[in-house]
Design a protein around this motif. Sequence first.
Motif, PDB file in Angstrom:
ATOM      1  N   TYR A 197      -9.864   6.758   2.438  1.00  0.00           N
ATOM      2  CA  TYR A 197      -8.608   6.929   1.701  1.00  0.00           C
ATOM      3  C   TYR A 197      -7.518   7.484   2.620  1.00  0.00           C
ATOM      4  O   TYR A 197      -6.370   7.039   2.586  1.00  0.00           O
ATOM      5  CB  TYR A 197      -8.850   7.866   0.515  1.00  0.00           C
ATOM      6  N   SER A 253      -7.275  -3.252   2.282  1.00  0.00           N
ATOM      7  CA  SER A 253      -6.519  -2.152   1.664  1.00  0.00           C
ATOM      8  C   SER A 253      -5.629  -2.686   0.550  1.00  0.00           C
ATOM      9  O   SER A 253      -5.491  -2.062  -0.516  1.00  0.00           O
ATOM     10  CB  SER A 253      -5.666  -1.430   2.714  1.00  0.00           C
ATOM     11  N   VAL A 259      -9.047  -1.117   4.839  1.00  0.00           N
ATOM     12  CA  VAL A 259      -9.975  -0.140   4.257  1.00  0.00           C
ATOM     13  C   VAL A 259     -10.430  -0.650   2.891  1.00  0.00           C
ATOM     14  O   VAL A 259      -9.622  -1.153   2.104  1.00  0.00           O
ATOM     15  CB  VAL A 259      -9.292   1.237   4.097  1.00  0.00           C
ATOM     16  N   MET A 317      -6.354   4.882   5.194  1.00  0.00           N
ATOM     17  CA  MET A 317      -5.555   3.849   4.562  1.00  0.00           C
ATOM     18  C   MET A 317      -4.130   4.329   4.316  1.00  0.00           C
ATOM     19  O   MET A 317      -3.162   3.653   4.685  1.00  0.00           O
ATOM     20  CB  MET A 317      -6.186   3.414   3.243  1.00  0.00           C
ATOM     21  N   VAL A 342       0.861  -1.184   0.000  1.00  0.00           N
ATOM     22  CA  VAL A 342       0.000   0.000   0.000  1.00  0.00           C
ATOM     23  C   VAL A 342       0.897   1.233   0.000  1.00  0.00           C
ATOM     24  O   VAL A 342       1.672   1.430   0.948  1.00  0.00           O
ATOM     25  CB  VAL A 342      -0.923   0.036   1.224  1.00  0.00           C
TER      26      VAL A 342
END
Length: 489
Positions: free
Chosen positions: A432, A479, A443, A435, A308
């Motif tokens: 958003y 996520s 998320v 995350m 991520v």
Amino acid sequence: MELDFEHCYRAVDSRDPRFDGCFYTAVRTTGIYCRPSCPAVTPKRENVTFYVSAAAAQRGGFRACRRCRPDAAPGSPEWDTRADTVGRAMRLIGDGVVDREGVPGLAARLGYTERHLNRMLTTELGAGPLALARAQRAQTARILVETTRLGLADIAFAAGFGSVRQFNDTMLEVYARSPSQMREKQSASDRGEAGVVSLRLAYRPPLHAGSLLEFFAGRTLPGVDEVVDGAYRRGLVLPHGNAEVVLTPGERWVHATLRLGDVRDLAPAVARCRRLFDLDADPVAVDGLLGADPALGAAIAAEPGVRVPRAVDGFEMAVRAVVGQQVSVAGARTTLGRMIRAVGGGSPALGEPTPIPQTTATGQLTGFPAASAIAALPDSAFGMPAARRATIRALAEAVADGKLDLDPGADRAETVARLTELPGIGPWTAGYVTMRAIGDPDVFLPTDLAARRGAEAVGLPGTAKALATHAERWRPWRSYALIRLWRAA
């Protein structure tokens, strides 16, 4: 936190690097502690004790192994992802809060008394906040001793020690060598120019570096960040000054070159760089769960280790999210660039960077402007509808006033609640931000257009309700599933 002896010993016996940072192996006959993947001969069972943190091992009277350097292991994925008080405390300690604000400041941020916080951390980690911060100071000092030309007395205070004597005693206890002995092995050519620190940031393989660089490259802002020749370069706003970092992914490490305005910022700079590239994640666990879904299995087999893309500045990420509502990525970059140019040239309160040593040939980069600087901009600087401009002003004022905490140690549920109280911020924007800025690994944004397009591309339902239902099987790594869908789109 209890460790299963058999599970840990098998990991040590197989030298499994996936467990580096998850626990530490202390050998009573040698008095040293190691990471699980240490290449030394596996110690006998009866001589081994396992600790959940390096600080606990040091508290037990063990020194760090010189061969495997356990203090340089990746951080535990548990403390990186957990949303409870201990997880939040570990992220704040990593960011240097104890060095800057002391244990009272850490306790106040978390909403607990110092005594209760110490009890919680000792129960979970075998060491309290002071011992955990002390272990981090020792690691920071070792890096500065071995990679810079700073005098040892300057290093002592830069690393957060209260005195040179405390610095010398701690280094001798942790590494069984004095700072001067550690420096004897380093030639002058091994140490960089003033203010420049080069180090390697370990991670658990695999790491799909291309997905990170591709994501950041599409969202760079002039004067803030850039992707050049396979490396990500950006400006940082740190507690004591500004800095620049160049992050170059390698096979086993991400190579980091930091140009610091103040060397006291080394620990928070390293912590933020690790967060930015999600280096403390456990990709095997993530890919194992997501790969069990036939819709994602082929993508995970083709691109293992997708992380991520996270953030070094929570406020910056929140502004990016608001500006990006219902506009293209290119359009958001244009609007954000206009805002940054409007801030430039002001006083320090308006985001003027503090000087840093000799910059690279591509020009100096500064961090994103401060919340107070954005709040003070005239209407003409925003270039967006009045409602969205009002949202950014409200966001900036809430952060500047301390009413909204977007640091990685923030309470996730409270952050979402406070974000959605602001005008113009709904579930998508709040999700958003949590995350990418706060690091919530679970998320999912089912209404996101790119996510729904990606879902259809891999054969999943494209409606928000059906997609949200399907995504329940991806917990607690939604996520990461979202990033996969964005890539599929």
